[in-house]
Write a protein that holds these residues in place. Structure first.
Motif, PDB file in Angstrom:
ATOM      1  N   TYR A  64       0.852  -1.189   0.000  1.00 16.62           N
ATOM      2  CA  TYR A  64       0.000   0.000   0.000  1.00 16.62           C
ATOM      3  C   TYR A  64       0.883   1.231   0.000  1.00 16.62           C
ATOM      4  N   PHE A  69      -1.916   3.369   3.972  1.00 18.71           N
ATOM      5  CA  PHE A  69      -1.570   2.683   5.208  1.00 18.71           C
ATOM      6  C   PHE A  69      -2.028   3.455   6.437  1.00 18.71           C
ATOM      7  N   PRO A 198       4.654   0.340  10.169  1.00 17.22           N
ATOM      8  CA  PRO A 198       4.195  -1.039  10.331  1.00 17.22           C
ATOM      9  C   PRO A 198       5.240  -1.926  10.985  1.00 17.22           C
ATOM     10  N   ARG A 233      -7.810  -1.328   9.746  1.00 20.08           N
ATOM     11  CA  ARG A 233      -7.076  -1.593   8.499  1.00 20.08           C
ATOM     12  C   ARG A 233      -7.663  -2.807   7.782  1.00 20.08           C
TER      13      ARG A 233
END
Length: 269
Positions: A64, A69, A198, A233
């Motif tokens: 992404y 994100f 992340p 998400r």
């Protein structure tokens, strides 16, 4: 007090909270400017650094763009700020005597608290929904089913976080102290929730603590908002760092535990 009377009382308190928040232009401006700031400055500014080049082929760290994100995390940020800040009404009502008058009424204290939490959660849900308007701008597309699931998660999350804000308000007696303390809680919770970077789901924990400091990985793993962001998400961009059921379980657990603690405080008031 009979059930219809309790329901009318809950509705009256809910309506009062909603009307008061809607009349506060500062909250509305914050709810609009906050996501725009994160999308236009953070999202666009950091997007080029969210990818690497392997054999002359540009690849994103996750599949992404950075805007995509952080989009669910911005939704949570708006909910988090609004939920906690709406709880300041408890301090206002305490100082001006309204809370005392309500608590001595025949209405159960659990119903009084439920009305206030539902009011705050409704406003937080509205502010979170404002971010969804930017979905097409950041390249996020989701189905109607995904939207309904996501909004359900948003409301339960807003309910839990509003209860958390009331827990803080029950322990802080001044507007100034509440503002300083709530920000001291909000920002660390948000930045350590894997919201802006992340944890690579392809890595084991042993590999992860090599890439990141172990203390940071531990803080992220014990932060309940990490799993709330992951749930959002999953709904909005179909990406999970953890098992898909974990986020929903944590969101529901937060709502139950924080409301129970807030109710305990209310019954002692």
């Amino acid at each position: 007090m009979n059930l219809p009377g309790v329901l009318r009382g809950i509705y009256a308190i809910w309506l009062r909270e909603v009307k008061r928040a809607l009349r506060d232009r500062g909250q509305l401006i914050g709810g609009l400017s906050r996501p725009l700031l994160w999308v236009l400055v953070m999202g666009i500014g950091l997007n080029p650094y969210f990818r690497g080049e392997v054999f002359a082929e540009v690849r994103f760290v996750v599949p992404y763009t950075y805007l995509q994100f952080i989009f669910p995390a911005i939704v949570m940020l708006n909910i988090l700020y609004t939920s906690v800040q709406t709880a300041v009404s408890v301090i206002w009502d305490r100082q001006f005597g309204f809370l005392r008058e309500v608590l001595v009424s025949p209405m159960p204290r659990s119903a009084v608290l439920l009305g206030k939490v539902l009011g705050g959660a409704t406003i937080a849900m509205l502010h979170g929904s404002l971010v969804l308007v930017l979905a097409r701008f950041v390249g996020v597309a989701f189905s109607l089913t995904d939207l309904l699931i996501g909004m359900g998660q948003m409301f339960v999350l807003a309910f839990g976080l509003t209860s958390f804000g009331i827990i803080i308000a029950n322990r802080i007696r001044s507007f100034e102290g509440f503002g300083v303390f709530s920000n001291a809680v909000i920002l660390p919770l948000y930045f350590t929730s894997s919201s802006i970077f992340p944890l690579d789901p392809a890595l084991t924990r042993a590999q992860t603590v090599v890439v990141y400091p172990e203390w940071l990985v531990t803080v992220i793993e014990i932060n309940p908002l990490t799993y709330a962001v992951d749930a959002l998400r999953g709904s909005f961009i179909a990406f999970h760092q953890f098992e898909s059921w974990t986020g929903n379980a944590v969101i529901a657990g937060m709502a139950v535990v924080f409301f129970a603690v807030a109710l305990w405080d209310f019954r002692k008031a």
